[in-house]
Design a protein around this motif. Structure first.
Motif, PDB file in Angstrom:
ATOM      1  N   HIS A  97       0.840  -1.193   0.000  1.00 24.83           N
ATOM      2  CA  HIS A  97       0.000   0.000   0.000  1.00 24.83           C
ATOM      3  C   HIS A  97       0.876   1.245   0.000  1.00 24.83           C
ATOM      4  N   LYS A  98       0.515   2.207  -0.832  1.00 23.08           N
ATOM      5  CA  LYS A  98       1.238   3.478  -0.905  1.00 23.08           C
ATOM      6  C   LYS A  98       0.241   4.617  -0.790  1.00 23.08           C
ATOM      7  N   LYS A 111      10.590   4.774 -16.172  1.00 22.34           N
ATOM      8  CA  LYS A 111      10.959   3.491 -15.537  1.00 22.34           C
ATOM      9  C   LYS A 111      11.671   3.690 -14.187  1.00 22.34           C
ATOM     10  N   GLY A 112      12.165   4.889 -13.914  1.00 22.04           N
ATOM     11  CA  GLY A 112      12.819   5.167 -12.636  1.00 22.04           C
ATOM     12  C   GLY A 112      11.875   5.761 -11.605  1.00 22.04           C
ATOM     13  N   SER A 113      10.590   5.851 -11.918  1.00 25.89           N
ATOM     14  CA  SER A 113       9.634   6.507 -11.023  1.00 25.89           C
ATOM     15  C   SER A 113       9.255   5.612  -9.844  1.00 25.89           C
ATOM     16  N   ASN A 114       8.620   6.236  -8.866  1.00 26.64           N
ATOM     17  CA  ASN A 114       8.132   5.492  -7.701  1.00 26.64           C
ATOM     18  C   ASN A 114       7.190   4.377  -8.113  1.00 26.64           C
ATOM     19  N   LEU A 115       6.350   4.621  -9.097  1.00 27.63           N
ATOM     20  CA  LEU A 115       5.371   3.628  -9.518  1.00 27.63           C
ATOM     21  C   LEU A 115       6.050   2.309  -9.895  1.00 27.63           C
ATOM     22  N   TYR A 116       7.124   2.369 -10.641  1.00 31.24           N
ATOM     23  CA  TYR A 116       7.845   1.152 -11.037  1.00 31.24           C
ATOM     24  C   TYR A 116       8.506   0.494  -9.823  1.00 31.24           C
ATOM     25  N   LYS A 117       9.004   1.300  -8.905  1.00 28.43           N
ATOM     26  CA  LYS A 117       9.594   0.747  -7.674  1.00 28.43           C
ATOM     27  C   LYS A 117       8.523   0.029  -6.861  1.00 28.43           C
ATOM     28  N   TRP A 118       7.326   0.613  -6.829  1.00 26.70           N
ATOM     29  CA  TRP A 118       6.219  -0.023  -6.095  1.00 26.70           C
ATOM     30  C   TRP A 118       5.827  -1.338  -6.746  1.00 26.70           C
ATOM     31  N   TYR A 119       5.782  -1.365  -8.076  1.00 29.08           N
ATOM     32  CA  TYR A 119       5.494  -2.616  -8.795  1.00 29.08           C
ATOM     33  C   TYR A 119       6.497  -3.684  -8.368  1.00 29.08           C
ATOM     34  N   ASP A 120       7.777  -3.344  -8.430  1.00 32.53           N
ATOM     35  CA  ASP A 120       8.833  -4.299  -8.090  1.00 32.53           C
ATOM     36  C   ASP A 120       8.696  -4.776  -6.643  1.00 32.53           C
ATOM     37  N   GLN A 121       8.442  -3.859  -5.742  1.00 35.74           N
ATOM     38  CA  GLN A 121       8.313  -4.194  -4.329  1.00 35.74           C
ATOM     39  C   GLN A 121       7.153  -5.166  -4.110  1.00 35.74           C
ATOM     40  N   SER A 122       6.022  -4.894  -4.751  1.00 35.78           N
ATOM     41  CA  SER A 122       4.860  -5.767  -4.559  1.00 35.78           C
ATOM     42  C   SER A 122       5.127  -7.155  -5.140  1.00 35.78           C
ATOM     43  N   PRO A 133       0.872 -10.509  -6.511  1.00 38.78           N
ATOM     44  CA  PRO A 133       1.062  -9.132  -6.041  1.00 38.78           C
ATOM     45  C   PRO A 133      -0.163  -8.254  -6.273  1.00 38.78           C
ATOM     46  N   MET A 134      -0.463  -7.434  -5.286  1.00 44.59           N
ATOM     47  CA  MET A 134      -1.514  -6.421  -5.393  1.00 44.59           C
ATOM     48  C   MET A 134      -0.946  -5.118  -4.842  1.00 44.59           C
ATOM     49  N   LEU A 135      -0.955  -4.091  -5.669  1.00 46.78           N
ATOM     50  CA  LEU A 135      -0.482  -2.770  -5.257  1.00 46.78           C
ATOM     51  C   LEU A 135      -1.685  -1.857  -5.128  1.00 46.78           C
ATOM     52  N   VAL A 136      -1.906  -1.330  -3.923  1.00 47.31           N
ATOM     53  CA  VAL A 136      -3.014  -0.413  -3.668  1.00 47.31           C
ATOM     54  C   VAL A 136      -2.416   0.974  -3.452  1.00 47.31           C
ATOM     55  N   VAL A 137      -2.951   1.967  -4.163  1.00 42.55           N
ATOM     56  CA  VAL A 137      -2.409   3.328  -4.102  1.00 42.55           C
ATOM     57  C   VAL A 137      -3.512   4.293  -3.701  1.00 42.55           C
ATOM     58  N   LYS A 138      -3.218   5.122  -2.701  1.00 41.24           N
ATOM     59  CA  LYS A 138      -4.141   6.168  -2.250  1.00 41.24           C
ATOM     60  C   LYS A 138      -3.486   7.509  -2.492  1.00 41.24           C
ATOM     61  N   ILE A 139      -4.100   8.304  -3.351  1.00 36.82           N
ATOM     62  CA  ILE A 139      -3.634   9.660  -3.631  1.00 36.82           C
ATOM     63  C   ILE A 139      -4.603  10.620  -2.953  1.00 36.82           C
ATOM     64  N   ASN A 140      -4.063  11.663  -2.336  1.00 39.51           N
ATOM     65  CA  ASN A 140      -4.911  12.621  -1.613  1.00 39.51           C
ATOM     66  C   ASN A 140      -6.153  13.007  -2.414  1.00 39.51           C
ATOM     67  N   ASN A 141      -7.282  13.004  -1.744  1.00 37.14           N
ATOM     68  CA  ASN A 141      -8.567  13.457  -2.308  1.00 37.14           C
ATOM     69  C   ASN A 141      -9.053  12.612  -3.481  1.00 37.14           C
ATOM     70  N   HIS A 142      -8.567  11.385  -3.590  1.00 42.48           N
ATOM     71  CA  HIS A 142      -9.013  10.489  -4.652  1.00 42.48           C
ATOM     72  C   HIS A 142      -9.290   9.109  -4.071  1.00 42.48           C
ATOM     73  N   LYS A 143     -10.076   8.327  -4.784  1.00 37.62           N
ATOM     74  CA  LYS A 143     -10.354   6.959  -4.372  1.00 37.62           C
ATOM     75  C   LYS A 143      -9.103   6.110  -4.579  1.00 37.62           C
ATOM     76  N   ARG A 144      -9.050   5.016  -3.840  1.00 40.62           N
ATOM     77  CA  ARG A 144      -7.920   4.094  -3.987  1.00 40.62           C
ATOM     78  C   ARG A 144      -7.989   3.385  -5.337  1.00 40.62           C
TER      79      ARG A 144
END
Length: 187
Positions: A97-98, A111-122, A133-144
């Motif tokens: 979860h991020k 490819k060097g962004s956080n998103l790709y790092k999160w993919y790899d981590q999951s 793997p399941m990556l769940v992302v919560k961005i301020n003021n938006h749905k997951r």
């Protein structure tokens, strides 16, 4: 320059050179923990017969450079320390979860962004415990949103979009799927 002008000039200089009051920074660890706890509540509300909880040290104990620690753990212990959310044993996924203030559209192409790092981590966490793997992302003021590998995507729910062999879904939509999608059920 008279005394009054000197005084005003000095006061103006002091005001301009005084550092502006700093805004309190956001404690990212606390924000992440609160977001994980919120997700745990959502999971427990959706799957009432199962128990989800935050992982010990939010998955950091065996994640990243600490993967060597997993070598000495039992399968049950690995489950406790993998991912950000401790899932039931028969849950098919690990959950990373991020929570971030923003997610820039262009990170999809960097490819060097956080998103790709999160993919790899999951994916690493899932591989370590034999789950998907399941990556769940919560961005301020938006749905997951949730990223799931295309081979693990639900058949009855089209993704919002597909990126780098991962389907992106709204978490709320995913929660409408039957339990069989999420759990290995006893036969």
């Amino acid at each position: 320059m008279n005394i009054e002008e000197e005084f005003l000039t000095e006061v103006e200089t002091k005001i301009k050179s005084r550092p502006s009051p700093r805004k309190k920074g956001i404690n990212s660890k606390r924000k992440g923990s609160a977001a994980e706890l919120s997700l745990v509540h959502e999971l427990n509300n959706r799957f009432k017969n199962y128990t989800f909880a935050r992982s010990v040290q939010s998955g950091a104990y065996t994640g990243g450079f600490n993967q060597y620690r997993a070598e000495t753990l039992t399968e049950e212990q690995k489950l406790v320390f993998s991912g950000d959310i401790r899932v039931p044993k028969n849950f098919k996924f690990t959950i990373e979860h991020k929570a971030y203030a923003t997610l820039d559209f262009w990170e999809l192409f960097n490819k060097g962004s956080n998103l790709y790092k999160w993919y790899d981590q999951s994916e690493t966490d899932a591989r370590n415990v034999g789950k998907k793997p399941m990556l769940v992302v919560k961005i301020n003021n938006h749905k997951r949103i949730v990223f799931i590998k295309t081979e693990d995507m639900p058949k009855d729910l089209p993704p919002v979009f597909i990126h780098e062999n991962r389907g992106c879904f709204w978490l709320d939509d995913l929660f409408n799927l039957p339990d069989e999608y999420f759990f290995e059920l006893d036969k």
